[in-house]
Scaffold this active site. Structure first.
Site, PDB file in Angstrom:
ATOM      1  N   TYR A 135       0.832  -1.213   0.000  1.00 13.68           N
ATOM      2  CA  TYR A 135       0.000   0.000   0.000  1.00 13.68           C
ATOM      3  C   TYR A 135       0.866   1.262   0.000  1.00 13.68           C
ATOM      4  O   TYR A 135       0.666   2.175  -0.819  1.00 13.68           O
ATOM      5  CB  TYR A 135      -0.913  -0.033   1.223  1.00 13.68           C
ATOM      6  CG  TYR A 135      -1.806   1.170   1.384  1.00 13.68           C
ATOM      7  CD1 TYR A 135      -2.746   1.516   0.420  1.00 13.68           C
ATOM      8  CD2 TYR A 135      -1.739   1.948   2.544  1.00 13.68           C
ATOM      9  CE1 TYR A 135      -3.576   2.608   0.593  1.00 13.68           C
ATOM     10  CE2 TYR A 135      -2.570   3.036   2.729  1.00 13.68           C
ATOM     11  CZ  TYR A 135      -3.491   3.363   1.754  1.00 13.68           C
ATOM     12  OH  TYR A 135      -4.308   4.451   1.932  1.00 13.68           O
ATOM     13  N   LYS A 139       1.323   4.052  -3.111  1.00  9.62           N
ATOM     14  CA  LYS A 139       1.071   5.479  -2.911  1.00  9.62           C
ATOM     15  C   LYS A 139       2.306   6.311  -3.251  1.00  9.62           C
ATOM     16  O   LYS A 139       2.210   7.385  -3.844  1.00  9.62           O
ATOM     17  CB  LYS A 139       0.648   5.732  -1.464  1.00  9.62           C
ATOM     18  CG  LYS A 139      -0.711   5.173  -1.093  1.00  9.62           C
ATOM     19  CD  LYS A 139      -1.839   5.920  -1.772  1.00  9.62           C
ATOM     20  CE  LYS A 139      -3.198   5.475  -1.245  1.00  9.62           C
ATOM     21  NZ  LYS A 139      -4.310   6.237  -1.816  1.00  9.62           N
TER      22      LYS A 139
END
Length: 299
Positions: A135, A139
């Site tokens: 994750y 990002k």
């Protein structure tokens, strides 16, 4: 201003939607998600998957600003990397590509997870990304591409990194950060809770109200300047100070708070150093005033 929110059905998205619906500067509001959307008078709702180009085209039609929250977060990204790539990378890149050259303000929800776990003694605007999980890595990839497009003048975008947003009720107990929100509601209800951190541990926290207002602010800032990745201001709090603020807010609560530190949880969320965010603060982004203000705003 005509504003679009993707991921508008989520915890943060719903609060941003309510703020924008009440903002006289907003002339039209479009809410996009694959799940249930808030029922707001005058808001247009689109339900579907941004991986489909037709929905993306409909979502951004006529927009002046797009607040992009839709994502596969944390543990879900680790459990299904292919889905996370499709949503967090492919769909987001396609959305930015569709916005290139349109003069639309693009506000991207990043995360402090891009910084990883091995943090320096002080985290500031120049702390380099070192994501450990999928994750955070995804990002960070979008942050890099957004910054490149902004530098080239192709996209008026900004990536915001919120930290420790509280306090969603009913947070999945399987999430490693669930205790950060659960402690708020346990004290309010008078329920005993054991925290997986030590009383003198420190963490970064911000109320959902504060973070939502910062995202709204990002949509309206006239000149963002050259830096297009901003860590949002947050409080660095000891856990005993947080519990004390909750006990002061709910003096009649019979809840007992105990501590059973988990080494992995402590490493990830219980030893966070001071957080300095001068770049965001110079542009008018703000933190909760103190622990009591955080508690009140969280509800």
């Amino acid at each position: 201003m005509r504003v679009v929110i993707t991921g508008a059905g989520g915890f943060l998205g719903r609060r941003i939607a309510h703020l924008l619906a009440a903002d006289p500067r907003v002339t039209a509001l479009r809410l996009v998600d694959h799940a249930d959307l808030p029922d707001l008078p005058g808001a247009e709702c689109l339900t579907g998957d941004l991986a489909h180009p037709d929905l993306t085209a409909r979502a951004i039609m006529g927009a002046d600003a797009v607040i992009h929250l839709a994502a596969i977060p944390g543990g879900a990204a680790e459990a299904d990397p292919s889905l996370a790539h499709r949503v967090n990378i492919d769909a987001t890149m396609a959305l930015m590509g569709a916005l290139r050259g349109r003069g639309v303000r693009f506000v991207f929800a990043s995360t402090v997870a891009v910084l990883g776990d091995a943090l320096p003694p002080v985290v500031d605007d120049d702390t380099p990304p070192a994501p450990r999980l999928i994750y955070g890595a995804q990002k960070a990839m979008i942050e890099t591409w957004l910054s490149t497009l902004a530098r080239r003048g192709d996209l008026d975008g900004v990536a915001l990194r919120p930290a420790g947003i509280v306090a969603r009720d009913g947070t999945d107990a399987g999430l490693k950060t669930a205790f950060l929100s659960r402690v708020f509601h346990a004290l309010r209800r008078g329920e005993d809770i054991t925290l997986p951190v030590s009383p003198d541990g420190t963490t970064w926290l911000a109320s959902v109200e504060n973070v939502a207002r910062n995202f709204v602010h990002a949509a309206f800032v006239a000149d963002l300047g050259p830096r297009r990745v901003l860590t949002l201001p947050a409080l660095t709090l000891r856990f005993d100070a947080l519990v004390a603020a909750l006990q002061a807010e709910f003096p009649d609560s019979a809840a007992r708070v105990t501590h059973a530190p988990d080494p992995a949880i402590m490493a990830a969320f219980g030893r966070q150093p001071p957080l300095l965010t001068p770049a965001a603060e110079a542009l008018g982004f703000a933190r909760d005033a103190d622990a009591r203000a955080l508690v009140r705003a969280a509800f």
